[in-house]
Scaffold this motif. Sequence first.
Motif, PDB file in Angstrom:
ATOM      1  N   GLY A   1      -0.677  31.973  17.012  1.00 19.01           N
ATOM      2  CA  GLY A   1      -1.850  32.151  16.153  1.00 19.01           C
ATOM      3  C   GLY A   1      -1.140  31.390  14.871  1.00 19.01           C
ATOM      4  O   GLY A   1      -2.051  30.887  13.739  1.00 19.01           O
ATOM      5  N   HIS A   2       0.166  31.181  14.499  1.00 25.02           N
ATOM      6  CA  HIS A   2       0.705  30.663  13.176  1.00 25.02           C
ATOM      7  C   HIS A   2       1.666  29.761  13.470  1.00 25.02           C
ATOM      8  O   HIS A   2       1.836  28.991  12.736  1.00 25.02           O
ATOM      9  CB  HIS A   2       1.279  31.858  12.703  1.00 25.02           C
ATOM     10  CG  HIS A   2       0.431  33.012  12.233  1.00 25.02           C
ATOM     11  ND1 HIS A   2       0.099  34.265  13.087  1.00 25.02           N
ATOM     12  CD2 HIS A   2      -0.667  33.016  11.186  1.00 25.02           C
ATOM     13  CE1 HIS A   2      -0.675  35.039  12.464  1.00 25.02           C
ATOM     14  NE2 HIS A   2      -1.350  34.386  11.313  1.00 25.02           N
ATOM     15  N   GLN A   3       2.443  29.539  14.725  1.00 28.61           N
ATOM     16  CA  GLN A   3       3.143  28.568  15.035  1.00 28.61           C
ATOM     17  C   GLN A   3       2.751  27.299  15.716  1.00 28.61           C
ATOM     18  O   GLN A   3       2.277  27.601  16.920  1.00 28.61           O
ATOM     19  CB  GLN A   3       4.517  29.220  15.643  1.00 28.61           C
ATOM     20  CG  GLN A   3       5.310  30.141  14.821  1.00 28.61           C
ATOM     21  CD  GLN A   3       6.334  30.667  15.606  1.00 28.61           C
ATOM     22  OE1 GLN A   3       6.334  31.542  16.662  1.00 28.61           O
ATOM     23  NE2 GLN A   3       7.536  30.625  15.097  1.00 28.61           N
ATOM     24  N   ARG A   4       2.886  26.253  15.217  1.00 26.18           N
ATOM     25  CA  ARG A   4       2.299  25.028  16.184  1.00 26.18           C
ATOM     26  C   ARG A   4       3.292  24.567  17.114  1.00 26.18           C
ATOM     27  O   ARG A   4       4.447  24.474  16.834  1.00 26.18           O
ATOM     28  CB  ARG A   4       2.035  23.874  14.969  1.00 26.18           C
ATOM     29  CG  ARG A   4       1.737  24.124  13.666  1.00 26.18           C
ATOM     30  CD  ARG A   4       1.963  22.964  12.711  1.00 26.18           C
ATOM     31  NE  ARG A   4       1.162  21.632  13.016  1.00 26.18           N
ATOM     32  CZ  ARG A   4      -0.055  21.899  12.724  1.00 26.18           C
ATOM     33  NH1 ARG A   4      -0.982  22.839  12.010  1.00 26.18           N
ATOM     34  NH2 ARG A   4      -0.686  20.823  13.063  1.00 26.18           N
ATOM     35  N   ARG A   5       2.612  24.375  18.193  1.00 24.54           N
ATOM     36  CA  ARG A   5       3.502  23.691  19.423  1.00 24.54           C
ATOM     37  C   ARG A   5       2.631  22.560  20.105  1.00 24.54           C
ATOM     38  O   ARG A   5       1.791  22.849  20.610  1.00 24.54           O
ATOM     39  CB  ARG A   5       3.853  24.920  20.196  1.00 24.54           C
ATOM     40  CG  ARG A   5       4.996  24.447  21.206  1.00 24.54           C
ATOM     41  CD  ARG A   5       5.692  25.611  21.982  1.00 24.54           C
ATOM     42  NE  ARG A   5       6.785  25.401  22.753  1.00 24.54           N
ATOM     43  CZ  ARG A   5       6.668  24.836  23.994  1.00 24.54           C
ATOM     44  NH1 ARG A   5       5.471  24.610  24.712  1.00 24.54           N
ATOM     45  NH2 ARG A   5       7.983  24.711  24.674  1.00 24.54           N
ATOM     46  N   VAL A   6       3.169  21.429  20.026  1.00 21.09           N
ATOM     47  CA  VAL A   6       2.418  20.286  20.815  1.00 21.09           C
ATOM     48  C   VAL A   6       3.313  19.797  21.740  1.00 21.09           C
ATOM     49  O   VAL A   6       4.330  19.124  21.005  1.00 21.09           O
ATOM     50  CB  VAL A   6       1.703  19.301  19.679  1.00 21.09           C
ATOM     51  CG1 VAL A   6       0.809  18.179  20.319  1.00 21.09           C
ATOM     52  CG2 VAL A   6       1.000  20.025  18.603  1.00 21.09           C
ATOM     53  N   MET A   7       3.061  19.694  23.035  1.00 18.52           N
ATOM     54  CA  MET A   7       4.034  18.941  23.957  1.00 18.52           C
ATOM     55  C   MET A   7       2.932  17.960  24.711  1.00 18.52           C
ATOM     56  O   MET A   7       2.034  18.307  25.053  1.00 18.52           O
ATOM     57  CB  MET A   7       4.541  19.652  24.724  1.00 18.52           C
ATOM     58  CG  MET A   7       5.029  21.342  24.211  1.00 18.52           C
ATOM     59  SD  MET A   7       6.440  21.124  23.075  1.00 18.52           S
ATOM     60  CE  MET A   7       7.638  21.003  24.337  1.00 18.52           C
ATOM     61  N   HIS A   8       3.610  16.915  25.081  1.00 15.38           N
ATOM     62  CA  HIS A   8       2.819  15.983  26.249  1.00 15.38           C
ATOM     63  C   HIS A   8       3.799  15.737  27.221  1.00 15.38           C
ATOM     64  O   HIS A   8       5.058  15.579  27.060  1.00 15.38           O
ATOM     65  CB  HIS A   8       2.907  14.460  25.395  1.00 15.38           C
ATOM     66  CG  HIS A   8       1.681  14.407  24.399  1.00 15.38           C
ATOM     67  ND1 HIS A   8       1.181  13.378  23.770  1.00 15.38           N
ATOM     68  CD2 HIS A   8       0.817  15.469  23.861  1.00 15.38           C
ATOM     69  CE1 HIS A   8       0.156  13.770  23.018  1.00 15.38           C
ATOM     70  NE2 HIS A   8      -0.024  15.069  22.856  1.00 15.38           N
ATOM     71  N   ARG A   9       3.054  15.901  28.374  1.00 16.27           N
ATOM     72  CA  ARG A   9       3.706  15.939  29.686  1.00 16.27           C
ATOM     73  C   ARG A   9       3.146  15.084  30.699  1.00 16.27           C
ATOM     74  O   ARG A   9       1.949  14.808  30.735  1.00 16.27           O
ATOM     75  CB  ARG A   9       3.792  17.208  30.349  1.00 16.27           C
ATOM     76  CG  ARG A   9       4.844  17.470  31.329  1.00 16.27           C
ATOM     77  CD  ARG A   9       4.480  18.608  32.329  1.00 16.27           C
ATOM     78  NE  ARG A   9       3.338  18.235  33.047  1.00 16.27           N
ATOM     79  CZ  ARG A   9       2.779  19.347  33.771  1.00 16.27           C
ATOM     80  NH1 ARG A   9       3.290  20.261  34.085  1.00 16.27           N
ATOM     81  NH2 ARG A   9       1.941  18.967  34.865  1.00 16.27           N
TER      82      ARG A   9
ATOM     83  N   GLY B   1      -5.597  18.998  13.385  1.00 17.15           N
ATOM     84  CA  GLY B   1      -4.262  19.404  12.982  1.00 17.15           C
ATOM     85  C   GLY B   1      -4.453  20.899  12.761  1.00 17.15           C
ATOM     86  O   GLY B   1      -3.275  21.560  12.222  1.00 17.15           O
ATOM     87  N   GLU B   2      -5.451  21.569  13.118  1.00 19.45           N
ATOM     88  CA  GLU B   2      -5.607  23.155  12.807  1.00 19.45           C
ATOM     89  C   GLU B   2      -5.267  23.940  13.984  1.00 19.45           C
ATOM     90  O   GLU B   2      -5.466  23.330  15.120  1.00 19.45           O
ATOM     91  CB  GLU B   2      -6.983  23.551  12.490  1.00 19.45           C
ATOM     92  CG  GLU B   2      -7.894  22.582  11.406  1.00 19.45           C
ATOM     93  CD  GLU B   2      -7.305  22.964   9.874  1.00 19.45           C
ATOM     94  OE1 GLU B   2      -6.844  24.134   9.735  1.00 19.45           O
ATOM     95  OE2 GLU B   2      -7.488  22.305   9.015  1.00 19.45           O
ATOM     96  N   ILE B   3      -4.397  25.111  13.789  1.00 25.70           N
ATOM     97  CA  ILE B   3      -4.278  25.938  14.728  1.00 25.70           C
ATOM     98  C   ILE B   3      -5.434  26.494  15.371  1.00 25.70           C
ATOM     99  O   ILE B   3      -6.289  27.018  14.801  1.00 25.70           O
ATOM    100  CB  ILE B   3      -3.076  26.887  14.537  1.00 25.70           C
ATOM    101  CG1 ILE B   3      -1.824  26.142  13.951  1.00 25.70           C
ATOM    102  CG2 ILE B   3      -3.002  28.086  15.436  1.00 25.70           C
ATOM    103  CD1 ILE B   3      -0.547  26.979  13.688  1.00 25.70           C
ATOM    104  N   LEU B   4      -5.492  26.377  16.673  1.00 23.80           N
ATOM    105  CA  LEU B   4      -6.544  27.208  17.343  1.00 23.80           C
ATOM    106  C   LEU B   4      -6.794  28.566  17.425  1.00 23.80           C
ATOM    107  O   LEU B   4      -5.563  29.072  17.473  1.00 23.80           O
ATOM    108  CB  LEU B   4      -6.454  26.411  18.723  1.00 23.80           C
ATOM    109  CG  LEU B   4      -7.006  25.141  18.917  1.00 23.80           C
ATOM    110  CD1 LEU B   4      -6.650  24.803  20.312  1.00 23.80           C
ATOM    111  CD2 LEU B   4      -8.433  24.787  18.944  1.00 23.80           C
TER     112      LEU B   4
END
Length: 287
Positions: free
Chosen positions: A269-277, A91-94
């Motif tokens: 670097g600061h905003q999380r974005r997780v998408m599944h396609r 869950g950490e931003i890469l």
Amino acid sequence: MTLTIRELHPGLGAEVGGIDLREPLTAEARDELRAAWSRHGVLVFRDQDITDEQHVAFSRHFGNLEVLPERDYTEDRLPEIFILSNVDEKGEILPTDSAAVTFNSLTWFWHTDSCYRAIPSRGAILHGIDVIEGGGGETRFANLKQALAEMPAALRARIDGLKARHNFVWMRMHRDLAPMKPEEAASVPPVEHKLVRTHPDGSQSLYISPVYMERIDGLDEAATRALVEELTEWASRDRFVYEHVWQPHDIVMWDNTWTMHLVMPYDHGHQRRVMHRTAIAGTEAVL
Ligand code: OGA
Ligand code: MN
């Protein structure tokens, strides 16, 4: 169950209501969705907190599913799910210079999915899991039928009959990504597609995927870049474009045969974005 369909933009896009994607789809609803998908190009379903299994099951109603050539970005358990994310398993931003984040930011350029295949994909279904609220990360879709129909005659005359070479491996090199694994690279040799595409119903669209277009027939490198730029600029005018502002658990389904899309930049670097396609395989070449 009664579906409701509400247009979102004069050019393309419609929001579909009256459906729960966790439930099995009836044949009647499937047919209605297929028709709406072809007609509106982009369908939006709000508030659909589905599992990956439900995502895949829903997608299969619309065709066979593709698996991305780069298996680092597909789910091990369900390879039909392509993961676009700037977050690791904990869950950490890469880091912004990590391969996954660099790969993600390729979506910040206009493209159509799977244009690097001899038969490009028919469409895609994207689930917004962690979305950005407060600016950035919107997805823009351009209507390439309308862009062709309204194109100035002089520009149209320059592209009729031309083909472009779409090349996954070249795109990665050109964008400074590490080379692909040789067996993955071998699975995506360059392909050629016409710039003006005729669909099975006789309608026509522009067919471009700017980030992947290595070369246009008969043009040198500089002339290719200039024409790709000119076509991109033309087709991405406001009147051809629907911009999707994400809410958590939106599902967006698009037609890849006559639309292109990009993601608006965000602070990855600061905003999380997780998408599944998922990607629905095409059934015909670009004619
Ligand atoms: C894709 C893509 C857009 C987005 O999955 O092919 O371009 O909004 N995604 O993440
Ligand atoms: Mn895409």
